[in-house]
Design a protein around this motif. Structure first.
Motif, PDB file in Angstrom:
ATOM      1  N   ARG A   1       0.829  -1.204   0.000  1.00 49.36           N
ATOM      2  CA  ARG A   1       0.000   0.000   0.000  1.00 49.36           C
ATOM      3  C   ARG A   1       0.862   1.252   0.000  1.00 49.36           C
TER       4      ARG A   1
ATOM      5  N   GLU B   1      -3.100  -1.246  -4.869  1.00 53.20           N
ATOM      6  CA  GLU B   1      -4.397  -1.449  -4.220  1.00 53.20           C
ATOM      7  C   GLU B   1      -4.310  -2.719  -3.387  1.00 53.20           C
ATOM      8  N   GLY B   2      -4.440  -2.587  -2.078  1.00 49.98           N
ATOM      9  CA  GLY B   2      -4.357  -3.741  -1.198  1.00 49.98           C
ATOM     10  C   GLY B   2      -5.712  -4.121  -0.643  1.00 49.98           C
TER      11      GLY B   2
END
Length: 106
Positions: free
Chosen positions: A18, A23-24
């Motif tokens: 992140r 995008e986590g």
């Protein structure tokens, strides 16, 4: 579909990704992993999946094997590697090239 890179994993595994702008999506359960995979598959061109998440939903991840996008790449998580990500990499190379050029002769 954008060529965003997504990462599916536990909280600790996602921290560094992140901070690098990926995008986590946190996944601690099978349901969370299924939901995260569905979301990421609709918005990401590449999805890194920790081995722990892969083990929760292997059949669902394998369902994307024949699709050009997203590319789903298993990686070790913060708990270390079980060898799964490397074995899956060997399988992918063997499938693409016809033989495993990465594995040393045994």
């Amino acid at each position: 579909m954008g060529m965003t890179i997504g990462v599916l994993g536990d909280k600790e595994s996602l921290l560094s990704f992140r901070s690098a702008g990926f995008e986590g999506l946190r996944c601690d359960t099978r349901k969370e992993a299924l939901d995260a995979l569905s979301r990421a598959a609709n918005s990401c061109g590449v999805i890194y999946v920790t081995e722990e998440v892969y083990k929760l939903i292997p059949d669902e991840i394998r369902g994307y094997d024949e699709k050009p996008v997203p590319a789903i790449i298993p990686i070790p998580g913060t708990r270390g590697s079980s060898g799964l990500s490397l074995e899956l990499l060997y399988e992918s190379v063997e499938k693409a090239v016809g033989s495993n050029i990465l594995k040393a002769d045994e």
